[in-house]
Scaffold this motif. Structure first.
Motif, PDB file in Angstrom:
ATOM      1  N   ALA A  86     -34.518 -30.337  10.411  1.00 37.83           N
ATOM      2  CA  ALA A  86     -35.971 -30.478  10.546  1.00 37.83           C
ATOM      3  C   ALA A  86     -36.569 -31.183   9.334  1.00 37.83           C
ATOM      4  O   ALA A  86     -37.425 -32.056   9.474  1.00 37.83           O
ATOM      5  N   VAL A  87     -36.115 -30.808   8.153  1.00 35.58           N
ATOM      6  CA  VAL A  87     -36.631 -31.443   6.932  1.00 35.58           C
ATOM      7  C   VAL A  87     -36.195 -32.906   6.878  1.00 35.58           C
ATOM      8  O   VAL A  87     -36.995 -33.779   6.562  1.00 35.58           O
ATOM      9  N   ASP A  88     -34.937 -33.177   7.205  1.00 33.38           N
ATOM     10  CA  ASP A  88     -34.461 -34.560   7.208  1.00 33.38           C
ATOM     11  C   ASP A  88     -35.272 -35.417   8.176  1.00 33.38           C
ATOM     12  O   ASP A  88     -35.667 -36.540   7.854  1.00 33.38           O
ATOM     13  N   LYS A  89     -35.511 -34.889   9.371  1.00 35.73           N
ATOM     14  CA  LYS A  89     -36.273 -35.638  10.365  1.00 35.73           C
ATOM     15  C   LYS A  89     -37.692 -35.874   9.878  1.00 35.73           C
ATOM     16  O   LYS A  89     -38.226 -36.975   9.995  1.00 35.73           O
ATOM     17  N   ALA A  90     -38.306 -34.865   9.290  1.00 36.15           N
ATOM     18  CA  ALA A  90     -39.671 -35.007   8.800  1.00 36.15           C
ATOM     19  C   ALA A  90     -39.754 -36.054   7.695  1.00 36.15           C
ATOM     20  O   ALA A  90     -40.670 -36.882   7.678  1.00 36.15           O
ATOM     21  N   LEU A  91     -38.817 -36.034   6.779  1.00 32.93           N
ATOM     22  CA  LEU A  91     -38.832 -37.014   5.696  1.00 32.93           C
ATOM     23  C   LEU A  91     -38.543 -38.414   6.203  1.00 32.93           C
ATOM     24  O   LEU A  91     -39.179 -39.379   5.779  1.00 32.93           O
ATOM     25  N   ASP A  92     -37.571 -38.543   7.116  1.00 33.73           N
ATOM     26  CA  ASP A  92     -37.298 -39.845   7.716  1.00 33.73           C
ATOM     27  C   ASP A  92     -38.532 -40.383   8.420  1.00 33.73           C
ATOM     28  O   ASP A  92     -38.913 -41.544   8.255  1.00 33.73           O
ATOM     29  N   CYS A  93     -39.150 -39.532   9.200  1.00 33.14           N
ATOM     30  CA  CYS A  93     -40.333 -39.949   9.948  1.00 33.14           C
ATOM     31  C   CYS A  93     -41.490 -40.314   9.014  1.00 33.14           C
ATOM     32  O   CYS A  93     -42.193 -41.287   9.257  1.00 33.14           O
ATOM     33  N   ALA A  94     -41.690 -39.533   7.982  1.00 32.11           N
ATOM     34  CA  ALA A  94     -42.785 -39.824   7.056  1.00 32.11           C
ATOM     35  C   ALA A  94     -42.591 -41.181   6.407  1.00 32.11           C
ATOM     36  O   ALA A  94     -43.534 -41.967   6.290  1.00 32.11           O
TER      37      ALA A  94
ATOM     38  N   ALA B 222     -34.698 -52.179   6.580  1.00 34.50           N
ATOM     39  CA  ALA B 222     -34.457 -51.300   5.435  1.00 34.50           C
ATOM     40  C   ALA B 222     -34.638 -49.835   5.826  1.00 34.50           C
ATOM     41  O   ALA B 222     -33.841 -48.977   5.441  1.00 34.50           O
ATOM     42  N   LEU B 223     -35.670 -49.539   6.604  1.00 35.67           N
ATOM     43  CA  LEU B 223     -35.929 -48.157   6.992  1.00 35.67           C
ATOM     44  C   LEU B 223     -34.881 -47.640   7.966  1.00 35.67           C
ATOM     45  O   LEU B 223     -34.468 -46.486   7.887  1.00 35.67           O
ATOM     46  N   GLY B 224     -34.445 -48.488   8.873  1.00 37.78           N
ATOM     47  CA  GLY B 224     -33.418 -48.081   9.823  1.00 37.78           C
ATOM     48  C   GLY B 224     -32.119 -47.702   9.127  1.00 37.78           C
ATOM     49  O   GLY B 224     -31.394 -46.811   9.565  1.00 37.78           O
ATOM     50  N   ASP B 225     -31.849 -48.367   8.005  1.00 35.78           N
ATOM     51  CA  ASP B 225     -30.644 -48.053   7.242  1.00 35.78           C
ATOM     52  C   ASP B 225     -30.756 -46.726   6.499  1.00 35.78           C
ATOM     53  O   ASP B 225     -29.754 -46.126   6.142  1.00 35.78           O
ATOM     54  N   LYS B 226     -31.985 -46.267   6.240  1.00 33.93           N
ATOM     55  CA  LYS B 226     -32.192 -45.046   5.457  1.00 33.93           C
ATOM     56  C   LYS B 226     -32.142 -43.771   6.290  1.00 33.93           C
ATOM     57  O   LYS B 226     -31.961 -42.700   5.747  1.00 33.93           O
ATOM     58  N   THR B 227     -32.345 -43.872   7.579  1.00 34.90           N
ATOM     59  CA  THR B 227     -32.425 -42.660   8.400  1.00 34.90           C
ATOM     60  C   THR B 227     -31.086 -42.359   9.053  1.00 34.90           C
ATOM     61  O   THR B 227     -30.334 -43.265   9.396  1.00 34.90           O
ATOM     62  N   ASP B 228     -30.811 -41.067   9.206  1.00 34.77           N
ATOM     63  CA  ASP B 228     -29.616 -40.664   9.929  1.00 34.77           C
ATOM     64  C   ASP B 228     -29.981 -39.817  11.144  1.00 34.77           C
ATOM     65  O   ASP B 228     -29.135 -39.207  11.765  1.00 34.77           O
ATOM     66  N   ASN B 229     -31.270 -39.814  11.480  1.00 35.45           N
ATOM     67  CA  ASN B 229     -31.736 -39.050  12.627  1.00 35.45           C
ATOM     68  C   ASN B 229     -31.708 -39.951  13.868  1.00 35.45           C
ATOM     69  O   ASN B 229     -32.291 -41.032  13.865  1.00 35.45           O
ATOM     70  N   ALA B 230     -31.034 -39.512  14.918  1.00 37.39           N
ATOM     71  CA  ALA B 230     -30.844 -40.340  16.119  1.00 37.39           C
ATOM     72  C   ALA B 230     -32.169 -40.689  16.796  1.00 37.39           C
ATOM     73  O   ALA B 230     -32.352 -41.827  17.252  1.00 37.39           O
TER      74      ALA B 230
END
Length: 135
Positions: A34-42, A82-90
């Motif tokens: 949940a935290v990873d997704k929130a940070l990725d999304c932010a 650049a952002l797509g490379d930073k996220t690991d949330n599907a």
């Protein structure tokens, strides 16, 4: 978008994720997800919001600066890469990919000298926002 606004958006997303985890009593793995997704999304949402606003402004001023839309689309593509490379949330990755496709379609129109229809770009950005919204 100013860096202070981006930091606030990231902090708000993280706080929302932490609050949701605390209220639902999720396990440790769920909390981390949940935290990873929130940070990725932010991160993604803050960058994309500024980029989409730049694109809207460029399209509105296409008569004065016909190249402005193409430049704004290039900027979005660079940031999405650049952002797509930073996220690991599907889910976030799919939303970024959908937005990238919409940008590519708008770029095709701009490259052909037509005013691009940015509605699909705005719709894809809204889809990203929906994914990033707390449950």
């Amino acid at each position: 978008m100013h860096s202070r606004t981006r930091r606030r958006l990231a902090a708000l997303a993280a706080a929302t994720a932490f609050g949701a985890v605390a209220l639902t009593g999720c396990g440790a793995a769920d909390a981390i997800d949940a935290v990873d997704k929130a940070l990725d999304c932010a991160t993604v949402a803050a960058q994309v919001a500024g980029d989409v606003q730049n694109l809207q402004n460029a399209v509105s001023n296409a008569g004065n600066d016909p190249q402005g839309a193409a430049t704004a689309l290039d900027q979005i593509s660079d940031h999405l890469g650049a952002l797509g490379d930073k996220t690991d949330n599907a889910d976030v990755t799919k939303a970024v990919d959908d937005l990238r496709k919409a940008v590519d379609n708008a770029r095709t129109a701009a490259d052909a000298g037509r005013t691009p229809d940015i509605t699909p770009v705005a719709d894809a950005a809204a889809g990203l926002t929906k994914i990033c919204a707390p449950a």
